[in-house]
Scaffold this active site. Structure first.
Site, mmCIF file in Angstrom:
data_model
loop_
_atom_site.group_PDB
_atom_site.id
_atom_site.type_symbol
_atom_site.label_atom_id
_atom_site.label_comp_id
_atom_site.label_asym_id
_atom_site.label_seq_id
_atom_site.Cartn_x
_atom_site.Cartn_y
_atom_site.Cartn_z
ATOM 1 N N THR A 82 77.816 47.685 -3.160
ATOM 2 C CA THR A 82 76.558 47.355 -2.477
ATOM 3 C C THR A 82 76.273 45.858 -2.385
ATOM 4 O O THR A 82 75.739 45.376 -1.404
ATOM 5 C CB THR A 82 75.372 48.023 -3.228
ATOM 6 O OG1 THR A 82 75.733 49.364 -3.539
ATOM 7 C CG2 THR A 82 74.111 48.023 -2.392
ATOM 8 N N ASP A 119 75.484 54.861 -12.552
ATOM 9 C CA ASP A 119 76.833 54.333 -12.352
ATOM 10 C C ASP A 119 77.190 53.497 -13.577
ATOM 11 O O ASP A 119 77.050 52.283 -13.589
ATOM 12 C CB ASP A 119 76.856 53.492 -11.066
ATOM 13 C CG ASP A 119 78.270 53.065 -10.716
ATOM 14 O OD1 ASP A 119 79.209 53.518 -11.388
ATOM 15 O OD2 ASP A 119 78.429 52.286 -9.769
ATOM 16 N N VAL A 133 78.036 38.898 -5.462
ATOM 17 C CA VAL A 133 77.408 38.011 -6.450
ATOM 18 C C VAL A 133 78.106 36.650 -6.419
ATOM 19 O O VAL A 133 79.334 36.573 -6.441
ATOM 20 C CB VAL A 133 77.480 38.628 -7.862
ATOM 21 C CG1 VAL A 133 76.850 37.703 -8.891
ATOM 22 C CG2 VAL A 133 76.776 39.979 -7.876
ATOM 23 N N GLY A 168 80.647 44.527 -5.601
ATOM 24 C CA GLY A 168 80.794 45.964 -5.820
ATOM 25 C C GLY A 168 80.603 46.662 -4.493
ATOM 26 O O GLY A 168 80.812 46.057 -3.441
ATOM 27 N N LYS A 221 72.492 37.362 -6.286
ATOM 28 C CA LYS A 221 72.925 38.680 -5.799
ATOM 29 C C LYS A 221 72.334 38.917 -4.433
ATOM 30 O O LYS A 221 71.136 38.705 -4.224
ATOM 31 C CB LYS A 221 72.385 39.772 -6.722
ATOM 32 C CG LYS A 221 73.353 40.235 -7.762
ATOM 33 C CD LYS A 221 72.903 41.560 -8.352
ATOM 34 C CE LYS A 221 73.638 41.772 -9.666
ATOM 35 N NZ LYS A 221 73.342 43.057 -10.274
HETATM 36 N N1 LIG Z 1 74.754 38.053 -13.568
HETATM 37 C C1 LIG Z 1 76.046 38.084 -13.228
HETATM 38 N N2 LIG Z 1 76.881 37.094 -13.613
HETATM 39 C C2 LIG Z 1 78.184 37.128 -13.270
HETATM 40 N N3 LIG Z 1 78.768 38.105 -12.545
HETATM 41 C C3 LIG Z 1 78.001 39.113 -12.126
HETATM 42 C C4 LIG Z 1 76.607 39.154 -12.442
HETATM 43 N N4 LIG Z 1 76.108 40.284 -11.912
HETATM 44 C C5 LIG Z 1 77.128 40.911 -11.301
HETATM 45 N N5 LIG Z 1 78.272 40.219 -11.418
HETATM 46 C C6 LIG Z 1 79.595 40.599 -10.878
HETATM 47 O O1 LIG Z 1 79.422 41.090 -9.556
HETATM 48 C C7 LIG Z 1 79.873 42.437 -9.445
HETATM 49 C C8 LIG Z 1 78.970 43.194 -8.490
HETATM 50 O O2 LIG Z 1 77.636 43.249 -8.963
HETATM 51 P P1 LIG Z 1 76.849 44.633 -9.067
HETATM 52 O O3 LIG Z 1 75.431 44.349 -9.401
HETATM 53 O O4 LIG Z 1 77.590 45.552 -9.980
HETATM 54 O O5 LIG Z 1 76.948 45.144 -7.554
HETATM 55 P P2 LIG Z 1 77.170 46.613 -6.970
HETATM 56 O O6 LIG Z 1 75.836 47.293 -7.007
HETATM 57 O O7 LIG Z 1 77.658 46.378 -5.594
HETATM 58 O O8 LIG Z 1 78.178 47.319 -7.837
HETATM 59 C C9 LIG Z 1 79.882 42.987 -10.877
HETATM 60 O O9 LIG Z 1 80.854 43.989 -11.035
HETATM 61 C C10 LIG Z 1 80.185 41.749 -11.702
HETATM 62 O O10 LIG Z 1 81.586 41.523 -11.779
HETATM 63 MG MG LIG Z 2 78.238 47.412 -9.706
#
Ligand SMILES: Nc1ncnc2c1ncn2[C@@H]1O[C@H](COP(=O)(O)OP(=O)(O)O)[C@@H](O)[C@H]1O
Ligand SMILES: [Mg+2]
Length: 463
Positions: free
Chosen positions: A113, A242, A116, A111, A130
């Site tokens: 920030t 968000d 993953v 995303g 993450k």
């Molecule tokens: N536990 C998880 N298992 C699988 N995919 C994940 C998981 N957590 C996040 N993702 C994937 O990674 C992406 C980015 O994680 P996220 O926490 O939303 O980051 P950001 O804060 O940058 O938006 C998510 O949109 C999702 O597709």
């Molecule tokens: Mg996100």
């Protein structure tokens, strides 16, 4: 859905190969030096976040960035104090040692920030890792402004630390589980944080739209239960700022929120009602300013309207059982204009679930099963060219039913349906799945099964 949040699957890269990708250089997770225990990252569980020594931003950073870092650190400390150390990561939590032994690291998604990755632990289990996305929008913007990459990554790391703190304290089936974390503060301005989480798969809205109503209802109900928990959480009422489908993942068919760094545990302060307008692109809601100077229920309402606009409107209404449609449209209207709070919404969802599970919604319908002959000890061959939508199987027409009586009504409504069987499979609500067929001639002996054949179909046939 924005491409940024979409899953990109690698083919099981090694950690070294993955790190060779410039955009992912920040995903330097398995290469992290293992810190000795006591420095906060030494392969041991870290119950409660205790910032390592030297955690303050170095003096070389631009003053604006230093101020931002200070601010985030203050917010984090405040949250940490409110969270009271937490219990979730407990003694069994994963640490840097587990991370350094993880293999088969492959990027899952990213995303603004964070990035993953999926990884396999030494014990064989899979986790999601993450970490800060060094080439992500958040860090890039900060670098444009301050020209200090390491300090900017550190700023983003605070967000991840906030998420870890929240995940440690908040435990609910609708929130991704935190298994542990690892942080390394050995670099000058750098603070590398890796959170180890329950692995899910990104939410695919398009796919969800093609699943049976009962499955879509389950997702909406899980979301409502999550919002109920957030409204009454141990940290107060929490808003997901968000709130979009890409912040959620599916784990074993269950919806879970994964992105918590933008969650707010504060309710907006106010002096008068005019300070409390809840604005969305299509609608605004005037709220009340309470006697303690907070906009009343603003976090709960924000979540609920977002659930309405991103989830309920797409997932709830179409192909719902006709008798439940008025109730569902009440829910849509009442959440769409925020007449319901989360408590009423949960009650309304539970009422729908009760009516659906108990079959009460089927009352006062003509009895049609009498038009069918039942043959005990037989079943039909699956995949007889009869397809329906949305079926639980691509091969044929497999639908959730309350009873053979309802299955008879469904079969009557289908042009090509000649017979059906009630299978042993159950959906999440406990309802059996029935398989509908366009012929009944190929019968297989099966002691547990009963096949129902339309009398009109059998009259010219062999029965
Ligand atoms: N536990 C998880 N298992 C699988 N995919 C994940 C998981 N957590 C996040 N993702 C994937 O990674 C992406 C980015 O994680 P996220 O926490 O939303 O980051 P950001 O804060 O940058 O938006 C998510 O949109 C999702 O597709
Ligand atoms: Mg996100």
């Amino acid at each position: 859905m924005a491409a940024a949040g979409r899953a990109r699957r690698g083919a099981g890269l090694s950690a070294a190969a993955l790190l060779a990708l410039p955009a992912l250089a920040l995903l330097a997770l398995p290469a992290l030096p293992v810190l000795p225990p006591g420095r906060g990252g030494g392969g041991e569980a870290q119950p409660g976040f205790s910032p390592p020594p030297g955690f303050s931003p170095p003096l070389l950073l631009p003053p604006g960035l230093r101020e931002e870092l200070r601010q985030r650190r203050r917010d984090l400390r405040r949250l940490e104090a409110a969270a009271g150390g937490g219990e979730a990561a407990g003694a069994a939590g994963l640490g840097c040692g587990d991370l350094s032994r993880a293999t088969a690291v492959s990027v899952l998604g990213w995303g603004f920030t964070k990035v993953v990755a999926r990884a396999v632990l030494a014990g064989g289990g899979s986790v999601a890792l993450k970490s800060v996305h060094g080439a992500g929008r958040e860090v890039r913007r900060c670098v444009q402004r301050y020209g200090a990459p390491a300090g900017c990554r550190r700023l983003a790391a605070y967000k991840l630390l906030k998420e870890v703190t929240l995940l440690r304290r908040l435990q609910h089936p609708g929130i991704v589980k935190l298994y542990g974390q690892c942080y390394d503060n050995s670099g000058d301005a750098e603070l590398r944080v890796t959170a180890m989480l329950e692995l899910g798969s990104p939410l695919e809205m398009i796919q969800l739209l093609q699943t049976p109503w009962e499955e879509r209802f389950k997702i909406c109900l899980s979301l409502v239960k999550l919002l109920f928990y957030l409204a009454h959480s141990p940290l107060g009422s929490i808003a997901l700022l968000d709130f979009q489908p890409r912040q959620f993942v599916m784990v074993d068919g269950n919806l879970k929120v994964t992105d918590m760094d933008d969650a707010s545990t504060e309710e907006l302060s106010c002096k008068e009602d005019n300070d409390c307008t809840l604005d969305f692109p299509t609608k605004s809601f005037p709220l009340k300013c309470s006697v303690v100077g907070k906009c009343e229920g603003i976090n709960e309402k924000k979540n609920l309207f977002n659930a309405y606009r991103y989830f309920f409107t797409y997932l709830l209404p179409h192909s719902a059982p006709p008798a439940l449609r008025p109730l569902l449209s009440d829910i849509l209207n009442a959440t769409g204009d925020l007449r319901y709070g989360i408590n009423e919404t949960l009650r309304a969802f539970e009422k729908v679930l009760h009516l659906y599970k108990s079959g009460l919604y089927l009352q006062k319908r003509p009895l049609l099963l009498k038009d069918y002959i039942s043959l005990k000890g037989f079943r039909t061959v699956e995949g007889e060219g009869h397809k329906c939508w949305p079926s639980y199987s691509h091969l044929g027409c497999l639908l959730s039913i309350h009873s053979a009586e309802e299955a008879a009504a469904i079969c009557n409504s289908q042009l090509h349906c000649q017979s059906f069987i009630v299978t042993q499979h159950r959906t999440w609500t406990g309802r059996p799945l029935a398989s509908f067929q366009s012929s009944w001639t190929d019968l297989i002996p099966d002691t547990n099964a009963v096949v129902y054949i339309k009398r009109s179909a059998s009259s010219g046939g062999r029965l």
